[in-house]
Design an enzyme around this catalytic site. Structure first.
Site, short mmCIF file in Angstrom:
data_model
loop_
_atom_site.label_atom_id
_atom_site.label_comp_id
_atom_site.label_asym_id
_atom_site.label_seq_id
_atom_site.Cartn_x
_atom_site.Cartn_y
_atom_site.Cartn_z
CB CYS A 43 -3.57 -1.59 -2.94
SG CYS A 43 -4.62 -0.76 -1.75
CB CYS A 47 -1.51 1.60 -3.67
SG CYS A 47 -2.97 2.58 -3.18
CB CYS A 74 -7.38 0.44 -3.66
SG CYS A 74 -6.77 2.11 -3.33
CB CYS A 77 -3.74 1.90 -6.76
SG CYS A 77 -4.39 0.46 -5.89
#
Length: 356
Positions: A43, A47, A74, A77
């Site tokens: 991430c 996030c 991810c 994000c």
């Protein structure tokens, strides 16, 4: 890749990095990414997903290093998209700085050579990030120089020609008809109360006259936010009084937390007649919806004034209260936002996803 192998890659975040991760500091985006060994996902800092345990976090320089270690991006994000946008933003920032520093606006070809891209690619990046062409941005810079010079006491003719206008008529048109006397006053005789607070995006500054909120900025150093307020009202008396603006600040914080509840603040909007029409149109966009610059221009009966609409959005003095984050590109893409595209995306996502 097995989780045991994932755990041996990357490095643990240091104290400053972990603080940025734990507080979801948006300013840390682009500096590094984090891989979570229990999920195999990486991430960007900030996030909104559930905070992992520190012992399960590994730091990587960028998304390429994380993917080379076997982590996958991810979906919340979107760190790879963010990296691409940050690269584009760097190109546009450099081009904008070159325009700001030049007495005569640099050509598109010169900006392209500076960036190492083709003129078409620089033009596309610049429009995507700012909603303006480099020429349109240069026009806005020239108009701002004119307004600043008049506010500092220069004669209208002197300021117009120094800013690069060939005639007074062109200067008045760029200023949207605002009178030199009003621009020159710069808040003289006004008392502006100012209050700081912390919000999920960083420092928040609210400024208000006796008539209503005249400034709302966030996500920047406190000194920069205060300097922005003083630049807009150079001759006003500014006093700090958190208690006097407590209700206004609470309303802004509540809006950020639950944006579909709306933000009803008394406003004191000081701008040209056209700017005020644009800002009124923005306030009529419901939470969870967006409009394009061209749609705003058409709604105002000025379909050819797309650049002027974008310039008015950029000059919006009360972020959130006048929701310029709800204006997107004609293709629906997120374009320039003074407080950063990650924050624009977060605001729109919160408005679209809130259930109340």
């Amino acid at each position: 890749m097995p989780r045991a192998a994932l755990k041996r890659t990357g490095t643990p975040p240091d104290e400053a990095e972990w603080t940025a991760i734990a507080t979801r500091d948006p300013a840390a985006r682009g500096r590094f990414v984090i891989g979570v060994v229990t999920t195999g996902i990486y991430c960007a800092p900030g996030c909104p997903a559930r905070l992992p345990g520190r012992g399960n976090v590994r730091r990587f320089a960028d998304w390429r290093a994380a993917e080379a270690a076997g982590f996958r991006a991810c979906l919340r994000c979107r760190p790879r998209v963010e990296a691409a946008e940050l690269t584009a933003a760097a190109v546009v920032r450099d081009a904008a700085a070159a325009i700001e520093a030049a007495e005569t606006p640099p050509t598109l070809e010169a900006l392209a050579a500076r960036a190492g891209y083709s003129p078409f690619h620089v033009l596309r990046l610049f429009k995507a990030q700012t909603g303006l062409t480099p020429r349109g941005y240069a026009d806005a810079v020239r108009a701002r120089r004119l307004a600043d010079a008049v506010a500092e006491g220069a004669g209208v003719a002197e300021a117009a020609f120094a800013a690069g206008y060939g005639s007074l008529r062109g200067a008045y048109a760029a200023a949207g008809g605002i009178t030199p006397g009003r621009a020159r006053r710069g808040g003289a005789g006004e008392t502006i109360t100012a209050a700081f607070a912390e919000c999920p995006f960083g420092p928040l500054l609210v400024g208000a006259t006796a008539r209503g909120v005249c400034f709302l900025g966030f996500a920047g150093p406190r000194e920069a936010l205060l300097a922005d307020l003083r630049r807009r009202y150079p001759n006003a008396t500014i006093i700090a009084d958190d208690a006097a603006l407590a209700d206004h600040v609470a309303a802004v914080l509540a809006f950020i937390e639950r944006p579909r509840g709306g933000l009803a603040l008394p406003l004191d909007l000081q701008g040209t007649a056209f700017q005020k029409r644009v800002w009124d149109a923005l306030r009529r966009i419901p939470p969870g919806e967006t409009r394009s610059y061209s749609e705003i221009a058409a709604a105002l009966g000025r379909p050819a004034a797309v650049r002027a609409v974008a310039a008015a959005c950029a000059r919006n003095p009360v972020a959130l209260a006048v929701p310029c984050h709800r204006v997107v590109g004609k293709d629906g893409g997120l374009h320039g936002y003074r407080w950063g595209l990650p924050r624009k995306r977060a605001l729109l996502a919160a408005e679209a996803g809130a259930g109340d």
